[in-house]
Motif scaffolding. Sequence first.
Motif, PDB file in Angstrom:
ATOM      1  N   PHE A  37       0.799  -1.235   0.000  1.00  0.00           N
ATOM      2  CA  PHE A  37       0.000   0.000   0.000  1.00  0.00           C
ATOM      3  C   PHE A  37       0.832   1.287   0.000  1.00  0.00           C
ATOM      4  O   PHE A  37       0.615   2.165  -0.835  1.00  0.00           O
ATOM      5  CB  PHE A  37      -0.972  -0.049   1.190  1.00  0.00           C
ATOM      6  N   PRO A  38       1.827   1.433   0.919  1.00  0.00           N
ATOM      7  CA  PRO A  38       2.587   2.694   0.918  1.00  0.00           C
ATOM      8  C   PRO A  38       3.321   2.955  -0.392  1.00  0.00           C
ATOM      9  O   PRO A  38       3.482   4.103  -0.773  1.00  0.00           O
ATOM     10  CB  PRO A  38       3.598   2.528   2.058  1.00  0.00           C
ATOM     11  N   LYS A 119      16.592   1.194  22.023  1.00  0.00           N
ATOM     12  CA  LYS A 119      18.031   1.501  22.085  1.00  0.00           C
ATOM     13  C   LYS A 119      18.553   1.549  23.509  1.00  0.00           C
ATOM     14  O   LYS A 119      19.755   1.547  23.732  1.00  0.00           O
ATOM     15  CB  LYS A 119      18.283   2.843  21.399  1.00  0.00           C
ATOM     16  N   ASN A 222      -1.201  -2.806  13.434  1.00  0.00           N
ATOM     17  CA  ASN A 222      -0.572  -1.514  13.254  1.00  0.00           C
ATOM     18  C   ASN A 222       0.878  -1.549  13.746  1.00  0.00           C
ATOM     19  O   ASN A 222       1.134  -1.676  14.934  1.00  0.00           O
ATOM     20  CB  ASN A 222      -1.390  -0.479  14.018  1.00  0.00           C
ATOM     21  N   ASN A 224       3.022   0.807  13.892  1.00  0.00           N
ATOM     22  CA  ASN A 224       3.367   1.952  14.744  1.00  0.00           C
ATOM     23  C   ASN A 224       3.093   1.654  16.214  1.00  0.00           C
ATOM     24  O   ASN A 224       3.781   2.131  17.102  1.00  0.00           O
ATOM     25  CB  ASN A 224       2.561   3.178  14.328  1.00  0.00           C
ATOM     26  N   PHE A 244       9.544   0.698   9.122  1.00  0.00           N
ATOM     27  CA  PHE A 244       9.257   1.273  10.438  1.00  0.00           C
ATOM     28  C   PHE A 244      10.536   1.383  11.273  1.00  0.00           C
ATOM     29  O   PHE A 244      10.684   2.311  12.057  1.00  0.00           O
ATOM     30  CB  PHE A 244       8.183   0.462  11.158  1.00  0.00           C
ATOM     31  N   GLN A 247      12.362   4.452   9.863  1.00  0.00           N
ATOM     32  CA  GLN A 247      11.798   5.733  10.320  1.00  0.00           C
ATOM     33  C   GLN A 247      12.090   5.990  11.791  1.00  0.00           C
ATOM     34  O   GLN A 247      12.072   7.125  12.240  1.00  0.00           O
ATOM     35  CB  GLN A 247      10.276   5.751  10.101  1.00  0.00           C
ATOM     36  N   ASN A 248      12.312   4.939  12.572  1.00  0.00           N
ATOM     37  CA  ASN A 248      12.470   5.117  14.014  1.00  0.00           C
ATOM     38  C   ASN A 248      13.874   4.742  14.478  1.00  0.00           C
ATOM     39  O   ASN A 248      14.064   4.258  15.589  1.00  0.00           O
ATOM     40  CB  ASN A 248      11.423   4.279  14.764  1.00  0.00           C
ATOM     41  N   ALA A 249      14.848   4.986  13.601  1.00  0.00           N
ATOM     42  CA  ALA A 249      16.224   4.588  13.897  1.00  0.00           C
ATOM     43  C   ALA A 249      16.777   5.293  15.128  1.00  0.00           C
ATOM     44  O   ALA A 249      17.765   4.855  15.705  1.00  0.00           O
ATOM     45  CB  ALA A 249      17.115   4.877  12.692  1.00  0.00           C
ATOM     46  N   ASP A 250      16.148   6.396  15.554  1.00  0.00           N
ATOM     47  CA  ASP A 250      16.654   7.087  16.742  1.00  0.00           C
ATOM     48  C   ASP A 250      16.247   6.390  18.021  1.00  0.00           C
ATOM     49  O   ASP A 250      16.837   6.610  19.067  1.00  0.00           O
ATOM     50  CB  ASP A 250      16.188   8.539  16.757  1.00  0.00           C
ATOM     51  N   LYS A 251      15.240   5.535  17.964  1.00  0.00           N
ATOM     52  CA  LYS A 251      14.750   4.900  19.184  1.00  0.00           C
ATOM     53  C   LYS A 251      14.952   3.390  19.197  1.00  0.00           C
ATOM     54  O   LYS A 251      15.006   2.788  20.260  1.00  0.00           O
ATOM     55  CB  LYS A 251      13.250   5.172  19.339  1.00  0.00           C
ATOM     56  N   GLU A 309      17.770   5.017  -6.466  1.00  0.00           N
ATOM     57  CA  GLU A 309      17.566   6.282  -5.773  1.00  0.00           C
ATOM     58  C   GLU A 309      16.180   6.847  -6.049  1.00  0.00           C
ATOM     59  O   GLU A 309      15.947   8.047  -5.942  1.00  0.00           O
ATOM     60  CB  GLU A 309      18.655   7.275  -6.180  1.00  0.00           C
ATOM     61  N   GLU A 314      12.911   5.757  -0.917  1.00  0.00           N
ATOM     62  CA  GLU A 314      12.735   6.714   0.169  1.00  0.00           C
ATOM     63  C   GLU A 314      11.591   6.286   1.083  1.00  0.00           C
ATOM     64  O   GLU A 314      11.591   6.574   2.269  1.00  0.00           O
ATOM     65  CB  GLU A 314      12.421   8.071  -0.450  1.00  0.00           C
ATOM     66  N   LYS A 315      10.611   5.600   0.497  1.00  0.00           N
ATOM     67  CA  LYS A 315       9.463   5.126   1.283  1.00  0.00           C
ATOM     68  C   LYS A 315       9.767   3.790   1.954  1.00  0.00           C
ATOM     69  O   LYS A 315       8.902   3.214   2.609  1.00  0.00           O
ATOM     70  CB  LYS A 315       8.238   4.971   0.382  1.00  0.00           C
TER      71      LYS A 315
ATOM     72  N   ASP B 170      21.740   7.920  13.905  1.00  0.00           N
ATOM     73  CA  ASP B 170      20.435   7.625  14.477  1.00  0.00           C
ATOM     74  C   ASP B 170      19.384   8.663  14.110  1.00  0.00           C
ATOM     75  O   ASP B 170      18.244   8.559  14.526  1.00  0.00           O
ATOM     76  CB  ASP B 170      20.542   7.575  16.011  1.00  0.00           C
ATOM     77  N   ASP B 395      -1.438   4.432  10.455  1.00  0.00           N
ATOM     78  CA  ASP B 395      -0.743   3.240   9.992  1.00  0.00           C
ATOM     79  C   ASP B 395       0.487   3.571   9.153  1.00  0.00           C
ATOM     80  O   ASP B 395       1.257   2.687   8.817  1.00  0.00           O
ATOM     81  CB  ASP B 395      -1.715   2.407   9.146  1.00  0.00           C
ATOM     82  N   ARG B 399       7.151   9.329  10.288  1.00  0.00           N
ATOM     83  CA  ARG B 399       6.939   9.869  11.627  1.00  0.00           C
ATOM     84  C   ARG B 399       6.088  11.138  11.584  1.00  0.00           C
ATOM     85  O   ARG B 399       5.319  11.414  12.507  1.00  0.00           O
ATOM     86  CB  ARG B 399       8.296  10.162  12.262  1.00  0.00           C
TER      87      ARG B 399
END
Lengths: 340, 434
Positions: A37-38, A119, A222, A224, A244, A247-251, A309, A314-315, B170, B395, B399
Amino acid sequence: MIKKSLAMAAVAGLVVAAPAIAEARDQIRIVGSSTVFPFSTAVAENFGRSSDFKTPVVESTGSGGGMKLFCSGVGTQHPDITNSSRRIKESEFSKCTEKGITITEVKIGFDGIVLANSKTHAPFALTKKQIFLALAKEIPVDGKLVANPNRLWSDIDLSLPAERIEVLGPPPTSGTRDAFVELVMESAAKQFPEIKALDKAAFKAAAHSVREDGAFVEAGENDNLIVQKLEANPNALGIFGFSFLDQNADKLQGATVGGVAPEFENIASGDYGISRSLYFYVKQQHVGTIPGIKEFVAEFTSDKAWGDEGYLTEKGLIPLPEDDRKAMMKSANGMSPLSM
Amino acid sequence: MTDSTARVPALRRADLSEQRLKRRYAAEKRFRFYGLAAIFAALAILGLLIGTIVLNGHTAFVQTHLEIPVFLDPEVIDPEGNGDPGALRRADYQGLLKKSLRERFPDVSGRRDRIKLYGILSNGAGLDLRAEVQADPSIIGTNQTIWVKSSDDIDSLVKGYIDRDLPEGDRRVKDNEIAWIDALEADGGVEKQFNTTFFTAGDSREPEQAGIWGAAVGSFFTLMITLILSFPIGVLSAIYLEEFAPKNRWTDLIEVNINNLAAVPSIIFGLLGLAVFLGVFGFPRSAPLVGGMVLALMTLPTIIIAARAALKAVPPSIREAALGVGASRLQVVTHHVLPLALPGIMTGTIIGMAQALGETAPLLMIGMVAFIVDVPGGVTDPATVLPVQIFLWADAPERAFVEKTNGAIMVLLAFLILMNALAVLLRKRFERQW
């Protein structure tokens, strides 16, 4: 009663008007997998913006649900394209063929499934075998299948922490769960001679059953939500799609599986063991009837979309190797029919 | 018993009434305390819920814009020099903006770094520029400074959702991007502006270009159909059952079934819609027409029950008086009972509509859970509704959709509060006590 029949007449009036509404359609309709879907929506949006065609409507119905709608017939009331996070099944293919549908298959790339934790906790280094021993409902002990006795990670292997096994993952209705079971549990089960020796049905039961005693928690469709729960609970490990984690590589940090980290390059090269192919299927009978299908496929298979690229990477899409891309682009744009 | 106690007064027990009284008072006090505690707990949870939503969502209403000086090169925009609207529409505005960025940061070289640099702009920024040019073609060939949307990652950075102190690997936003933004900010070229896109656009896969207008219009069309179908049918059924129908086993059966229908899970109505409206009648998928019909079925019982209660509350003396002066039964209903019951019926209808506005499950089955960019223009165009939009955004992996999700929830809540306030107002204003 008069009023009731008046109401009935109103509804009947709508019904008579219906076929006129249903006939014309100048917009591509896409159904299928929530994993694709995305990507499908990103292409649809770019296609709508850069061409004179209307933006396609993309529904997220799940791979199986999408196939069912797609294979229900030829005609404008049926969708033109279905997305799938697995290859079309033979039963689905024969159903489609029965209805007179010719299909073109397009493989668009890969999706990695990751095991990740917060992390604030030390990273995990696992193997498929260890994951199986942690999550299977029954595991072989001394040549016999018994209910999984492992409570702590260290019960499986002393190199793992002495902590309670707690894994959050998708429910059985999810395509991610199907892929996880197939790619991890099944392939690990084959490494145990006791399970491998079982007959087909018993093997499936042993390899596909995930424990239900609290070590594996079904956290909902879900992804998220799983990410949020992992943040709140550093001791837990979560199973979800690569985008996912990206997108959340900081946490969050991904666990290595068999020594390979879940990173873009490793998934693309196939070194990371838990990845699946993503597909979409085009109904050839609708090409020419519904405007824009050919152009949509061309957009999807263009380098600016699915290239190394392109905007799909990117998605979070992991692209096919370049040669495969070229071959796939040719067969997609030539609308070569699928046979099984 | 009484005379026995009278005879032996010595056996009388000590007077415990005071103690009992104390206990009763204490029990009452405890009960009041429990009640208050329950209310405060509910309020606290509600406050927490709305607090988190507002905290996470208020930033959805602003969007980071970057000020870019750009030369509107006639060679690029209008090569023929005749102001052809088609050429104006197709020109590469994003390219012009990229060129300006290259000039602003001349020491950025290498393909990867350049792509990063272009990435600080939204890939819809060209559309902002196009809108300016289309509004006033005379600016072609001049130097302009224009404010365009930044990408979602830069937006998150400026809004403070990205921690600059984390190690570079990160972070979604890398060191060089932060340096560029800081340089722009030092010149006053970074600003958070009101996010009009959020209220005027349809859905998008790019968080900074996504809006709720498409879903809001879809909700409007769907609710219109729901109202048109369920209000007359519901009110007529209620009037018939309450005022005309004989009381027998059949009407009892109908009454029980209406009450049962009110408690049926909403997804069942969606399945019915799929089987009947799409399967048998061949209505189009994803259309507000079908969504409205399904939701009408769902709200019908609510409206019938509310309308019957309102009709029942009209005192019989009014009916008898009207009959007494020679009105027919239809006249009794249309001249007296219905006007008096209307505020109650309206209240019930609005509450039913509010319920329908927040519904997603039945719409899943009929294809309204879909990605739809174009704002629907009619009841047969593919559309989605506000709660479905929230579901889809919740969904999404990006972010930046977190704030959009919460922003959309706030808008939906505002609509619900508005509708319920209207219901309260109607009741307060027109309700009659007998």
